[in-house]
Scaffold this motif. Structure first.
Motif, PDB file in Angstrom:
ATOM      1  N   GLU A  16       0.831  -1.215   0.000  1.00 38.39           N
ATOM      2  CA  GLU A  16       0.000   0.000   0.000  1.00 38.39           C
ATOM      3  C   GLU A  16       0.862   1.261   0.000  1.00 38.39           C
ATOM      4  O   GLU A  16       0.508   2.263  -0.626  1.00 38.39           O
ATOM      5  CB  GLU A  16      -0.940  -0.008   1.213  1.00 38.39           C
ATOM      6  N   ALA A  17       2.000   1.208   0.698  1.00 36.43           N
ATOM      7  CA  ALA A  17       2.901   2.363   0.728  1.00 36.43           C
ATOM      8  C   ALA A  17       3.476   2.632  -0.665  1.00 36.43           C
ATOM      9  O   ALA A  17       3.574   3.789  -1.093  1.00 36.43           O
ATOM     10  CB  ALA A  17       4.022   2.113   1.728  1.00 36.43           C
ATOM     11  N   LYS A  58       3.287  10.277  -7.575  1.00 35.51           N
ATOM     12  CA  LYS A  58       4.065  10.549  -8.786  1.00 35.51           C
ATOM     13  C   LYS A  58       3.161  10.783  -9.991  1.00 35.51           C
ATOM     14  O   LYS A  58       3.465  11.599 -10.871  1.00 35.51           O
ATOM     15  CB  LYS A  58       5.024   9.384  -9.067  1.00 35.51           C
ATOM     16  N   ASN A  59       2.037  10.083 -10.019  1.00 37.46           N
ATOM     17  CA  ASN A  59       1.096  10.270 -11.116  1.00 37.46           C
ATOM     18  C   ASN A  59       0.458  11.663 -11.049  1.00 37.46           C
ATOM     19  O   ASN A  59       0.260  12.322 -12.070  1.00 37.46           O
ATOM     20  CB  ASN A  59       0.017   9.181 -11.076  1.00 37.46           C
ATOM     21  N   HIS A  60       0.139  12.105  -9.835  1.00 30.43           N
ATOM     22  CA  HIS A  60      -0.394  13.459  -9.654  1.00 30.43           C
ATOM     23  C   HIS A  60       0.635  14.506 -10.081  1.00 30.43           C
ATOM     24  O   HIS A  60       0.289  15.516 -10.714  1.00 30.43           O
ATOM     25  CB  HIS A  60      -0.796  13.681  -8.197  1.00 30.43           C
ATOM     26  N   MET A  61       1.902  14.261  -9.735  1.00 33.69           N
ATOM     27  CA  MET A  61       2.956  15.195 -10.126  1.00 33.69           C
ATOM     28  C   MET A  61       3.097  15.274 -11.641  1.00 33.69           C
ATOM     29  O   MET A  61       3.321  16.346 -12.209  1.00 33.69           O
ATOM     30  CB  MET A  61       4.289  14.776  -9.496  1.00 33.69           C
ATOM     31  N   GLU A  63       8.572   8.088   0.654  1.00 34.59           N
ATOM     32  CA  GLU A  63       9.786   7.307   0.418  1.00 34.59           C
ATOM     33  C   GLU A  63      10.461   6.934   1.740  1.00 34.59           C
ATOM     34  O   GLU A  63      10.983   5.822   1.889  1.00 34.59           O
ATOM     35  CB  GLU A  63      10.747   8.102  -0.473  1.00 34.59           C
ATOM     36  N   LYS A  64      10.461   7.865   2.698  1.00 35.98           N
ATOM     37  CA  LYS A  64      11.017   7.570   4.016  1.00 35.98           C
ATOM     38  C   LYS A  64      10.191   6.512   4.739  1.00 35.98           C
ATOM     39  O   LYS A  64      10.738   5.639   5.422  1.00 35.98           O
ATOM     40  CB  LYS A  64      11.080   8.851   4.849  1.00 35.98           C
ATOM     41  N   GLU A  65       8.873   6.588   4.584  1.00 31.53           N
ATOM     42  CA  GLU A  65       8.004   5.600   5.222  1.00 31.53           C
ATOM     43  C   GLU A  65       8.262   4.203   4.648  1.00 31.53           C
ATOM     44  O   GLU A  65       8.306   3.215   5.389  1.00 31.53           O
ATOM     45  CB  GLU A  65       6.538   5.979   5.035  1.00 31.53           C
ATOM     46  N   LEU A  75       5.779  17.162  -3.772  1.00 32.84           N
ATOM     47  CA  LEU A  75       7.181  16.784  -3.588  1.00 32.84           C
ATOM     48  C   LEU A  75       7.462  16.423  -2.130  1.00 32.84           C
ATOM     49  O   LEU A  75       8.147  15.433  -1.841  1.00 32.84           O
ATOM     50  CB  LEU A  75       8.098  17.928  -4.026  1.00 32.84           C
ATOM     51  N   LEU A  76       6.933  17.227  -1.213  1.00 33.32           N
ATOM     52  CA  LEU A  76       7.102  16.943   0.215  1.00 33.32           C
ATOM     53  C   LEU A  76       6.431  15.625   0.597  1.00 33.32           C
ATOM     54  O   LEU A  76       6.988  14.823   1.351  1.00 33.32           O
ATOM     55  CB  LEU A  76       6.521  18.095   1.046  1.00 33.32           C
ATOM     56  N   ALA A  77       5.232  15.414   0.049  1.00 39.58           N
ATOM     57  CA  ALA A  77       4.505  14.175   0.335  1.00 39.58           C
ATOM     58  C   ALA A  77       5.259  12.964  -0.223  1.00 39.58           C
ATOM     59  O   ALA A  77       5.315  11.901   0.414  1.00 39.58           O
ATOM     60  CB  ALA A  77       3.099  14.248  -0.251  1.00 39.58           C
TER      61      ALA A  77
END
Length: 309
Positions: free
Chosen positions: A35-36, A44-47, A81-83, A74-76
């Motif tokens: 899910e992550a 990425k698709n939204h970006m 990625e950290k999660e 970008l922040l999200a």
């Protein structure tokens, strides 16, 4: 559908997993990790959509609003990625982190079989860029399966210059989806005519089914290192604007490994040259020295002997 899954599992037992693949660790919460990854692809698709709008927008106020949205995404994305790294306890990507594009249709991909926890060669049949899902077909099987983008690693198209008539290469055999060593007998509009070494079977395969033979690739790299005065990145490993992040990282890893091998070969060559030079010097010195087992005769004694005569 159950019979299809059983057939796939039974058949895949004979399929060798791709190189450098590490299956997810058993104790991980597989569902959370999946899910992550899906959330990351969604961001990425939204970006991608925001960037597309920015490329066509002319109104300053709208551009400013879109840039704000882009910054938030970008922040999200970074947080996601950290999660993912925290959930899977490693920085390596267990699944794909690249969104699917419409132009990826008909390309070769590595598709993840959830029950087997392995990646297998497949062909992209249809792509839904909005949902980031695709219909794929495992090579060697007729049934088409729908998968999310995280389970699909699109492979780069090989360089056709690397594959000529008479050359050995590895090609995917259409019956089981595995790579086998073969020889290119001819190239036509239909594709590459391959004669497989193992069973002498012949098939016509597309360029995307080919890759360089491992032994041949290693030998050519070794030969080039011995001849090169300075390290040069091979054409097939140069990073292109069309490469996705996965392809860029794969090329960077290969280049780094090749640079290390190149440096080692130069150090070895330098050491061998020094050793050879020292041995040559030692041999010259030994010819000038008197034999240590005999006493050197005085030059005065030699002169006296000559006068007596």
């Amino acid at each position: 559908m159950e019979s299809y899954k059983k057939l796939k599992i039974d058949s895949f037992d004979y399929y060798d997993p791709p190189e450098n693949y590490q299956p997810p660790v058993q104790q991980l919460d597989q569902n959370k990790v999946i899910e992550a990854y899906k959330t990351l692809i969604m961001l990425k698709n939204h970006m991608f959509k925001v960037n597309l709008l920015l490329s066509h927008e002319e109104e300053n106020s709208t551009i400013a609003e879109l840039n704000n949205i882009k910054d938030e995404l970008l922040l999200a994305k970074e947080a996601q990625e950290k999660e993912i790294a925290s959930l899977q306890k490693t920085q390596d990507n267990l699944f794909s982190v690249n969104r699917l594009n419409g132009e990826d249709i008909d390309k070769l991909a590595k598709a993840y079989h959830e029950q087997d926890r392995k990646w297998y060669n497949a062909k992209l049949i249809q792509i839904d860029t909005e949902e980031q899902e695709a219909d794929i077909q495992f090579i060697g099987y007729q049934e088409v399966v729908k998968m999310h983008a995280i389970f699909i690693k699109v492979q780069p198209i090989p360089d056709s210059k690397l594959f000529t008539v008479g050359q050995q290469c590895e090609a995917i055999y259409s019956s089981d989806g595995r790579y086998y060593l073969g020889t290119i007998e001819k190239v036509t509009e239909e594709g590459y005519h391959i004669r497989f070494k193992k069973n002498s079977n012949r098939e016509i395969v597309p360029l995307i089914y080919l890759r360089e033979a491992k032994k041949q690739l290693n030998d050519s790299k070794k030969m080039n290192f011995e001849e090169m005065d300075e390290f040069l990145v091979p054409d097939n490993l140069k990073i292109l604007p069309t490469d996705n992040e996965q392809q860029r990282q794969a090329k960077k890893k290969k280049i780094k490994a090749m640079k290390q091998t190149f440096k080692l070969s130069k150090i070895t060559k330098y050491a061998q040259e020094k050793q050879s030079s020292w041995q040559s010097f030692s041999q010259k010195i030994s010819t000038l020295k008197p034999d240590l087992g005999q006493k050197a005769e005085s030059i005065y004694r030699q002169k006296c002997d000559q006068l007596k005569e």
